[in-house]
Design an enzyme around this catalytic site. Sequence first.
Site, PDB file in Angstrom:
ATOM      1  N   CYS A 275       0.788  -1.191  -0.066  1.00 27.62           N
ATOM      2  CA  CYS A 275       0.247  -0.205  -0.033  1.00 27.62           C
ATOM      3  C   CYS A 275       0.788   1.242   0.139  1.00 27.62           C
ATOM      4  O   CYS A 275       0.547   2.053  -0.692  1.00 27.62           O
ATOM      5  CB  CYS A 275      -0.883   0.007   1.366  1.00 27.62           C
ATOM      6  SG  CYS A 275      -0.143   0.025   2.640  1.00 27.62           S
ATOM      7  N   HIS A 323      -2.641   1.262   6.838  1.00 29.15           N
ATOM      8  CA  HIS A 323      -3.063   1.265   5.556  1.00 29.15           C
ATOM      9  C   HIS A 323      -3.028   2.783   5.027  1.00 29.15           C
ATOM     10  O   HIS A 323      -3.744   3.411   5.665  1.00 29.15           O
ATOM     11  CB  HIS A 323      -4.278   0.279   5.313  1.00 29.15           C
ATOM     12  CG  HIS A 323      -4.534  -0.075   3.829  1.00 29.15           C
ATOM     13  ND1 HIS A 323      -3.748  -0.655   3.258  1.00 29.15           N
ATOM     14  CD2 HIS A 323      -5.423   0.536   2.859  1.00 29.15           C
ATOM     15  CE1 HIS A 323      -4.343  -0.731   1.803  1.00 29.15           C
ATOM     16  NE2 HIS A 323      -5.223  -0.005   1.718  1.00 29.15           N
ATOM     17  N   HIS A 335      -5.917   1.892  -4.091  1.00 31.11           N
ATOM     18  CA  HIS A 335      -4.891   1.266  -3.356  1.00 31.11           C
ATOM     19  C   HIS A 335      -4.421  -0.217  -3.603  1.00 31.11           C
ATOM     20  O   HIS A 335      -4.884  -0.719  -4.494  1.00 31.11           O
ATOM     21  CB  HIS A 335      -5.627   1.171  -1.759  1.00 31.11           C
ATOM     22  CG  HIS A 335      -6.596   0.291  -1.914  1.00 31.11           C
ATOM     23  ND1 HIS A 335      -6.907  -0.202  -0.672  1.00 31.11           N
ATOM     24  CD2 HIS A 335      -7.628  -0.097  -2.609  1.00 31.11           C
ATOM     25  CE1 HIS A 335      -7.828  -1.051  -0.951  1.00 31.11           C
ATOM     26  NE2 HIS A 335      -8.178  -0.968  -1.971  1.00 31.11           N
TER      27      HIS A 335
END
Length: 361
Positions: A275, A323, A335
């Site tokens: 990520c 994240h 993402h």
Amino acid sequence: MGRGKRTLPVGRRSVLAAVAVVCAVTVLAAPGTAFAAPDPSPSASAATVSNEELEAVRQKLEKLYHAASVATDEYNAAEEATEKQSAQIVALAKRIVEGKEKLAELKKRAGAAAAAQYRSGGLPDEAHLMLSDDPRDFLDDAGRVLQGQRATKGLLAEMARTQQDLELYAKDASARWHKLEAGRKAKAAAQKKIEKQIAEAEKLESRLEKEEKERLAQLEEAAARKAQTAWLDSGVLKDLDSKASKQGRKAVEYASEQLGKPYEWGAEGPETYDCSGLTSQAWVSAGRGIPRTSQEQWRQLKRIDIADMRPGDLIIYNADASHVAMYIGDGAIIHAPRPGRTVTVAGAGSMPILGVVRPDA
């Protein structure tokens, strides 16, 4: 854009990526639109796994992949630290070599100066004055001797300073070496955590039949849509009308071109990403270097109110900032979700938002 497929020209890839984003945004972006959460029902030939049991599996997988994400941040941070320490050790080693060469030269010059003084200073000053034919010659010689003595003292002082510098460099290098070793151990420990969590998740998923995996995927989509609908219905995007900056547009274009590429922990592209690897490289491509991990992105970058959010900004998720995704406008993000998934478009509110940061603030 998956692996093993024919590589398209950059312009063509950008067009396809843009189409994918537009299609996804059309679905994701209508505030106040309720998403019908599908209710996966077992078919007549379904196994004994109920929806309640599958939901428990989904929640367990979510926890396992979240733990893997946290460990991935630890790994990336440790890797970044070890690279930094290695570079500093190399720089210190170079300074130590240069310092030793300088010290050797100073010793050589000091020795030559001392020898010259010895040769000219065998008699007392009174004797030199009495034996001199011209007192002025004596005074000139005395001045040169005094200058030589001062120069020698200066050389000795510089030698002492250089020696002290070498000792400091050596201590600093030793301390950084210990930090490097600690970083390597932290990196190895984080790698074990990641591999353990992913292996456990894969083992859990492998026990499911094909039909059960499909129902599980439906449950995951339903949970994400439910969260996205609640987020949009809150009116969070009601007055949001911010345009991307020039660098923000470049970052979004880069992220869009990575759609379909596999997630891989610790990866920064160009074939796979995690990520924060995706978001950091997107902004590097836009000419702005940012921290490597989602946690450091949250700590170091300027925080922005959601009401002021614009494309290119980074949305940080979960209370532990484990994240990160890139906001692309109209309530959507790009993402790299987790192992087993690819870079994709999703609803910005489909996960618990911690906050928003802006790399080019």
